[in-house]
Design an enzyme around this catalytic site. Structure first.
Site, PDB file in Angstrom:
ATOM      1  N   HIS A 170      -1.368  -2.295  16.079  1.00  0.00           N
ATOM      2  CA  HIS A 170      -0.451  -1.215  15.708  1.00  0.00           C
ATOM      3  C   HIS A 170      -0.913  -0.595  14.400  1.00  0.00           C
ATOM      4  O   HIS A 170      -1.128  -1.290  13.408  1.00  0.00           O
ATOM      5  CB  HIS A 170       0.969  -1.759  15.556  1.00  0.00           C
TER       6      HIS A 170
ATOM      7  N   GLY B  71       0.549  -1.482   8.221  1.00  0.00           N
ATOM      8  CA  GLY B  71       1.600  -1.704   7.235  1.00  0.00           C
ATOM      9  C   GLY B  71       2.955  -1.851   7.887  1.00  0.00           C
ATOM     10  O   GLY B  71       3.110  -1.688   9.097  1.00  0.00           O
TER      11      GLY B  71
ATOM     12  N   SER C  36       6.800  -1.130   8.982  1.00  0.00           N
ATOM     13  CA  SER C  36       7.419   0.064   9.557  1.00  0.00           C
ATOM     14  C   SER C  36       8.141   0.868   8.476  1.00  0.00           C
ATOM     15  O   SER C  36       8.758   0.309   7.568  1.00  0.00           O
ATOM     16  CB  SER C  36       8.411  -0.342  10.652  1.00  0.00           C
ATOM     17  N   GLY C  37       8.032   2.192   8.564  1.00  0.00           N
ATOM     18  CA  GLY C  37       8.741   3.062   7.637  1.00  0.00           C
ATOM     19  C   GLY C  37       8.003   3.386   6.360  1.00  0.00           C
ATOM     20  O   GLY C  37       8.554   4.057   5.479  1.00  0.00           O
ATOM     21  N   LEU C  38       6.739   2.952   6.229  1.00  0.00           N
ATOM     22  CA  LEU C  38       5.980   3.216   5.005  1.00  0.00           C
ATOM     23  C   LEU C  38       5.192   4.525   5.065  1.00  0.00           C
ATOM     24  O   LEU C  38       4.524   4.887   4.101  1.00  0.00           O
ATOM     25  CB  LEU C  38       5.029   2.045   4.712  1.00  0.00           C
TER      26      LEU C  38
ATOM     27  N   LYS D 152       2.791   5.586   7.641  1.00  0.00           N
ATOM     28  CA  LYS D 152       1.405   5.517   8.123  1.00  0.00           C
ATOM     29  C   LYS D 152       0.990   6.811   8.829  1.00  0.00           C
ATOM     30  O   LYS D 152      -0.097   7.333   8.602  1.00  0.00           O
ATOM     31  CB  LYS D 152       1.240   4.315   9.069  1.00  0.00           C
TER      32      LYS D 152
ATOM     33  N   ASP E 266      -0.456   4.745  16.515  1.00  0.00           N
ATOM     34  CA  ASP E 266       0.517   3.790  17.049  1.00  0.00           C
ATOM     35  C   ASP E 266      -0.151   2.601  17.728  1.00  0.00           C
ATOM     36  O   ASP E 266      -0.056   1.477  17.255  1.00  0.00           O
ATOM     37  CB  ASP E 266       1.494   4.477  18.003  1.00  0.00           C
TER      38      ASP E 266
ATOM     39  N   GLU F  84       2.523  10.844  16.060  1.00  0.00           N
ATOM     40  CA  GLU F  84       3.979  10.934  15.952  1.00  0.00           C
ATOM     41  C   GLU F  84       4.396  10.891  14.487  1.00  0.00           C
ATOM     42  O   GLU F  84       4.065   9.941  13.765  1.00  0.00           O
ATOM     43  CB  GLU F  84       4.653   9.786  16.705  1.00  0.00           C
TER      44      GLU F  84
ATOM     45  N   ARG G 184      -3.629  -8.694  -8.133  1.00  0.00           N
ATOM     46  CA  ARG G 184      -3.818  -7.293  -8.520  1.00  0.00           C
ATOM     47  C   ARG G 184      -5.280  -6.884  -8.361  1.00  0.00           C
ATOM     48  O   ARG G 184      -5.586  -5.808  -7.849  1.00  0.00           O
ATOM     49  CB  ARG G 184      -3.367  -7.105  -9.980  1.00  0.00           C
TER      50      ARG G 184
END
EC number: 2.7.11.-
Length: 316
Positions: A146, A161, A163-165, A167, A185, A210, A252
């Site tokens: 994905h 990453g 969901s909702g970031l 991509k 996707d 999408e 980091r």
């Protein structure tokens, strides 16, 4: 997962035009398939085709000019014995190449044993090259991942990453900056040899991206032919994370380059924190440029460590 099925008729039809071959014997064995144990044991599909070889009977056996001469330039009894040995080994398919004429004994034995045999005017070397490429792809280990798969500066980059970031939005931004979309996707990944993974887009999702709030975008129609790619080799994974995830799970400045195992092959991985005000597209481009430098032997982090060491020695 590695598929284990390809029949003689599928092999024949898929290359009828390219190899100009004819089915000269064993027409009743159109459903004959490769040995499943041999397919699973093969290092790649390329191992499943080659010149006449008694040691590896599971291969598609290619008979070029020299191989046909080997089968015919002896006494009739010796020739029949050599041909009989081939039939006994039960290869999936025999191919007579180099515009050679199949010996009558070979034709009759293949017909009796219902062993598929094709004849082509093309050179044996060309036939092997074509079939190796085909079988390597067909029998490749494969998986789906994905994310958004992009061509960035000539490097195949998978953006993953939570969901909702954003991509897909990041993918759209990169496309607008001149890079190319391979898949959004769901990305189909194939291990085509011991060091190479190839990524493709499922046919259902071809050229589509999408974006939340907008819906499906046809990237080829909007940005043109040069904005999409049919396939790319996976060279790098860019993983997007939230700030709390970065602080909890990642260093980091990692001393050793991060990698992620994909189908048994380590793939370079970069972690990028997503936060308001950060230009993620620029950061991804910078990460790709840095990876290209590393592939050329230029390691900025190691150079910094060396400078730091020299500075400490001078202070002492």
């Amino acid at each position: 997962m590695k598929p284990t099925v390809v029949s003689a008729d599928v092999l024949f039809e898929d290359h009828r035009a390219a190899l100009k071959w004819q089915w000269v014997a064993g027409l009743g064995a159109s459903e004959r398939r490769f040995d499943e144990v041999a397919v699973r044991a093969a290092r790649s599909g390329a191992d499943l085709v080659g010149y006449l070889n008694y040691i590896h009977p599971y291969r598609v056996q290619i008979l070029g000019e020299r191989e046909v001469a080997y089968l015919t330039n002896e006494s009739p009894d010796d020739c029949a014995r050599r041909i009989s040995r081939i039939i006994t080994l039960e290869p999936p398919v025999l191919v007579v190449a180099d515009d050679q004429t199949a010996p009558d004994t070979l034709l009759s034995m293949c017909e009796r044993a219902q062993l598929p045999m094709f004849a082509t005017p093309e050179s044996a070397a060309f036939v092997i090259d074509v079939l190796r490429a085909y079988l390597s792809k067909h029998f490749a280990d494969r998986t789906s991942m994905h994310g958004v798969f992009m061509d960035i500066l000539g490097m195949g980059v998978m953006i993953t990453g939570e969901s909702g970031l954003g991509k897909s939005e990041l993918g759209l931004e990169l496309i607008s900056r001149g890079h190319g979309l391979v898949a959004d996707d769901a990305v189909d990944l194939y291990r085509i040899n011991q060091t190479t993974i190839e990524g493709r887009c499922p046919e259902l999702l071809q050229n589509l991206l999408e974006v939340r709030g907008i819906g499906l975008l046809d990237i080829k129609a909007i940005f043109g032919e040069t904005a999409v790619r049919r396939k790319m080799r996976l060279k790098m994974i860019v993983h997007l994370v939230r700030r709390e995830t970065l602080e909890r799970d990642y260093e980091r400045i990692p001393y050793e380059p991060l990698t992620q195992d994909v189908l048994g092959i380590p793939v370079r991985k970069v972690i990028i924190q997503v936060e308001a005000g950060r230009n993620i597209a620029v950061l991804v481009e910078a990460a790709v440029r840095n990876a290209i430098l590393q592939l050329r032997g230029i390691n900025t982090y190691q150079e910094f460590v060396e400078r730091h060491r020299k500075a400490m020695e001078q202070d002492d």
